[in-house]
Scaffold this motif. Structure first.
Motif, PDB file in Angstrom:
ATOM      1  N   UNK A 160      -0.893   5.123  -6.519  1.00 55.67           N
ATOM      2  CA  UNK A 160      -0.626   3.695  -6.624  1.00 55.67           C
ATOM      3  C   UNK A 160      -0.713   2.991  -5.269  1.00 55.67           C
ATOM      4  N   UNK A 161      -0.407   3.716  -4.190  1.00 52.66           N
ATOM      5  CA  UNK A 161      -0.577   3.138  -2.859  1.00 52.66           C
ATOM      6  C   UNK A 161      -2.052   2.837  -2.593  1.00 52.66           C
ATOM      7  N   UNK A 162      -2.909   3.777  -2.961  1.00 49.01           N
ATOM      8  CA  UNK A 162      -4.353   3.538  -2.842  1.00 49.01           C
ATOM      9  C   UNK A 162      -4.784   2.368  -3.715  1.00 49.01           C
ATOM     10  N   UNK A 163      -4.246   2.310  -4.917  1.00 47.68           N
ATOM     11  CA  UNK A 163      -4.642   1.270  -5.862  1.00 47.68           C
ATOM     12  C   UNK A 163      -4.280  -0.121  -5.347  1.00 47.68           C
ATOM     13  N   UNK A 164      -3.027  -0.289  -4.935  1.00 48.20           N
ATOM     14  CA  UNK A 164      -2.572  -1.597  -4.457  1.00 48.20           C
ATOM     15  C   UNK A 164      -3.224  -1.941  -3.120  1.00 48.20           C
TER      16      UNK A 164
END
Length: 284
Positions: A160-164
């Motif tokens: 999710x860090x990569x996604x955001x």
């Protein structure tokens, strides 16, 4: 003339084949769902009493009454709701701040940390189950809701860090710079400028992180031990496992109620989900 006729016949045959495939696929997908709904309103208690017809002859709420009076379903539901809320809140806060830092700041080991996030996400969670069990045992987190939530939060952060971060990267840095010129701190620039613009991806993150724990079985099976701490997946599994296998209709009633938060979350975040899936991003 003959070629046109052959072409029309070929188009009709192609359309016929496509419709047949779509109808068969729809039946294969919808029949189990309809069967569960019909079983939840059936007066029978086992699969033998239901048969292949998914529609009960005399619909009744008896299975729902059995669900609430003979099982700890409300406790399981409350536990799952609490865990999902903890996971959702923690994931959104940690991931959004981490993504902003990785997107806007240059510091030592930045690239290596992002790559390590990606590498950690490659490995399935069950590979580290022994390590997770030992860590929770040492921390006193076994058979606790916070221990299970901690596992979910740790698993949600890398991807999710990569996604955001990818979404924030597409927001022009001039927005941050304008806020900084006006006297805003980095925290104020993030919360008052970047966060409102990132609402679609944050909404998507809220929905996915909240709904994730609802039907997971493997991790709760490892962490939780007592019935009072069970999630819905563990509790409902008891109804169709071993000697209690004749409670399929009660299981169906419980499974049907699980769909309630899914429907609510989808209706609330439908527009944001469409925005995330349909937007191409804004490049600076």
């Amino acid at each position: 003339m003959t070629n046109n006729r052959n072409h029309k016949i070929l188009n009709i045959l192609n359309a016929f084949v496509v419709y047949i495939v779509l109808i068969l696929t729809s039946i294969l997908i919808l029949y189990p769902l309809v069967y569960v709904v019909g079983s939840a309103f059936s007066s029978a208690s086992s699969l033998q009493g239901i048969g292949t017809n998914p529609f009960p002859e005399e619909p009744t709420f008896a299975q729902f009454r059995r669900l609430f009076t003979t099982t700890n379903y409300l406790t399981w539901y409350k536990n799952t709701l609490q865990i999902a809320a903890m996971v959702c809140l923690s994931t959104v806060v940690i991931t959004s701040f981490a993504a902003y830092v990785f997107s806007r700041f240059n510091f030592a080991m930045r690239k290596q940390l992002m790559i390590s996030f990606l590498v950690f996400q490659i490995f399935p969670s069950f590979i580290g189950m022994v390590a997770i069990y030992v860590l929770l045992l040492r921390l006193g987190g076994l058979d606790t809701k916070w221990g299970l939530a901690l596992v979910y939060i740790a698993g949600n952060i890398p991807y999710n860090t990569w996604l955001v971060k990818g979404y924030i990267d597409n927001i022009p840095k001039s927005f941050d710079e304008a806020a900084r010129i006006d006297g805003a701190s980095h925290f104020q620039a993030f919360t008052k400028v970047i966060l409102p613009i990132s609402r679609p991806i944050i909404t998507f993150l809220i929905i996915t992180s909240f709904l994730g724990p609802w039907m997971d079985f493997i991790i709760p099976r490892m962490v939780l031990r007592s019935d009072k701490q069970f999630t819905l997946a563990l509790g409902l599994f008891q109804l169709i496992d071993g000697k209690a296998a004749n409670n399929y209709t009660v299981f169906a009633a419980g499974a049907l109620l699980i769909a309630v938060p899914f429907v609510i979350m989808f209706l609330i975040g439908q527009k944001s989900l469409m925005a995330v899936l349909g937007s191409a991003g804004v490049k600076e």
